[in-house]
Design a protein around this motif. Structure first.
Motif, PDB file in Angstrom:
ATOM      1  N   SER A   1       0.829  -1.211   0.000  1.00 33.33           N
ATOM      2  CA  SER A   1       0.000   0.000   0.000  1.00 33.33           C
ATOM      3  C   SER A   1       0.860   1.256   0.000  1.00 33.33           C
ATOM      4  O   SER A   1       0.592   2.206  -0.753  1.00 33.33           O
ATOM      5  CB  SER A   1      -0.917   0.029   1.222  1.00 33.33           C
ATOM      6  OG  SER A   1      -1.843  -1.015   1.162  1.00 33.33           O
ATOM      7  N   GLU A   2       1.898   1.260   0.819  1.00 34.12           N
ATOM      8  CA  GLU A   2       2.788   2.417   0.913  1.00 34.12           C
ATOM      9  C   GLU A   2       3.507   2.658  -0.411  1.00 34.12           C
ATOM     10  O   GLU A   2       3.580   3.795  -0.896  1.00 34.12           O
ATOM     11  CB  GLU A   2       3.801   2.185   2.028  1.00 34.12           C
ATOM     12  CG  GLU A   2       4.726   3.346   2.280  1.00 34.12           C
ATOM     13  CD  GLU A   2       5.704   3.070   3.418  1.00 34.12           C
ATOM     14  OE1 GLU A   2       6.786   3.674   3.387  1.00 34.12           O
ATOM     15  OE2 GLU A   2       5.393   2.259   4.306  1.00 34.12           O
TER      16      GLU A   2
ATOM     17  N   THR B   1       1.075   3.936  -3.122  1.00 38.15           N
ATOM     18  CA  THR B   1       0.744   5.351  -2.918  1.00 38.15           C
ATOM     19  C   THR B   1       1.844   6.239  -3.491  1.00 38.15           C
ATOM     20  O   THR B   1       1.570   7.225  -4.177  1.00 38.15           O
ATOM     21  CB  THR B   1       0.513   5.642  -1.418  1.00 38.15           C
ATOM     22  OG1 THR B   1      -0.599   4.865  -0.969  1.00 38.15           O
ATOM     23  CG2 THR B   1       0.244   7.115  -1.175  1.00 38.15           C
ATOM     24  N   LYS B   2       3.110   5.874  -3.221  1.00 35.58           N
ATOM     25  CA  LYS B   2       4.232   6.643  -3.759  1.00 35.58           C
ATOM     26  C   LYS B   2       4.241   6.593  -5.286  1.00 35.58           C
ATOM     27  O   LYS B   2       4.462   7.612  -5.954  1.00 35.58           O
ATOM     28  CB  LYS B   2       5.560   6.111  -3.209  1.00 35.58           C
ATOM     29  CG  LYS B   2       5.771   6.418  -1.741  1.00 35.58           C
ATOM     30  CD  LYS B   2       7.058   5.800  -1.231  1.00 35.58           C
ATOM     31  CE  LYS B   2       7.216   6.030   0.258  1.00 35.58           C
ATOM     32  NZ  LYS B   2       8.418   5.378   0.797  1.00 35.58           N
TER      33      LYS B   2
ATOM     34  N   GLU C   1       1.698   6.010  -7.283  1.00 36.55           N
ATOM     35  CA  GLU C   1       0.535   6.741  -7.798  1.00 36.55           C
ATOM     36  C   GLU C   1       0.784   8.254  -7.725  1.00 36.55           C
ATOM     37  O   GLU C   1       0.498   8.977  -8.681  1.00 36.55           O
ATOM     38  CB  GLU C   1      -0.708   6.366  -7.004  1.00 36.55           C
ATOM     39  CG  GLU C   1      -1.993   6.951  -7.566  1.00 36.55           C
ATOM     40  CD  GLU C   1      -3.221   6.451  -6.835  1.00 36.55           C
ATOM     41  OE1 GLU C   1      -4.264   6.308  -7.502  1.00 36.55           O
ATOM     42  OE2 GLU C   1      -3.148   6.221  -5.611  1.00 36.55           O
ATOM     43  N   ASN C   2       1.331   8.731  -6.602  1.00 34.31           N
ATOM     44  CA  ASN C   2       1.626  10.160  -6.459  1.00 34.31           C
ATOM     45  C   ASN C   2       2.646  10.641  -7.487  1.00 34.31           C
ATOM     46  O   ASN C   2       2.609  11.789  -7.919  1.00 34.31           O
ATOM     47  CB  ASN C   2       2.122  10.472  -5.046  1.00 34.31           C
ATOM     48  CG  ASN C   2       1.024  10.359  -4.006  1.00 34.31           C
ATOM     49  OD1 ASN C   2      -0.163  10.395  -4.331  1.00 34.31           O
ATOM     50  ND2 ASN C   2       1.414  10.197  -2.764  1.00 34.31           N
TER      51      ASN C   2
END
Length: 173
Positions: free
Chosen positions: A96-97, A100-101, A103-104
């Motif tokens: 998940s972490e 997120t990185k 995707e950002n």
């Protein structure tokens, strides 16, 4: 990771300094105890060198989690987070972490699965493919530097030895 640590081959000097006798072990004066000590010193040295080598290669090779995820998505196409987690043997929180990185940074997209709205489908973007290509080029250069002091024959011998070890480890409990 400290860059000096990564670039200093002297860091293994303490490992190779362990006392290992390479003399004839069939000598009548060689005790069972000293053979055992010699063998243990050799095994300790092997373990220390393997640990150092694995740690160095792991950190020197660059991005690990992000690169693995982008590579997998590039090769196999869109998949769920659960599928990524299972294929890469990464904990769900870590996945998940990392996602997120990614995707950002614009390297992946997450889209709700039409058949099961609880799941997201993860896909690599064009920017992610470009980043992966750049990373792969850098990785190939680094690999060349890692093994530059070994001849082709020595590289083949190392591959043979490591494969032999890996096969023997399959039987370990």
């Amino acid at each position: 990771m400290n860059q000096e640590y990564l670039n200093s081959p002297a860091d293994i000097s303490h490992i190779s300094a362990k006392s290992i006798s390479h003399g004839d072990t069939s000598d009548e004066n060689t005790s069972i105890e000293s053979l055992s000590e010699q063998r243990q010193a050799r095994l300790d040295t092997l373990s220390d060198l393997m640990n150092y080598t694995c740690h160095f290669v792991h950190h020197y090779s660059g991005r690990r989690g992000q690169g693995k995820i982008l590579g997998l998505l590039s090769r196999q196409g869109p998949m769920t987070q659960h599928d990524l987690q299972n294929q890469l043997c990464i904990q769900s929180g870590s996945v998940s972490e990392i996602l997120t990185k990614l995707e950002n940074a614009g390297f992946i997209t997450r889209t709700k699965d039409e058949t099961d709205r609880r799941r997201c489908i993860i896909a690599i973007t064009d920017a992610g493919r470009k980043d992966l290509e750049e990373h792969d080029l850098m990785h190939r250069r680094k690999q060349g530097r890692l093994y530059r002091d070994l001849t082709d024959e020595e590289q083949e011998e190392l591959i043979r030895i490591l494969r032999k070890l890996h096969l023997s480890w399959e039987d370990l409990p």
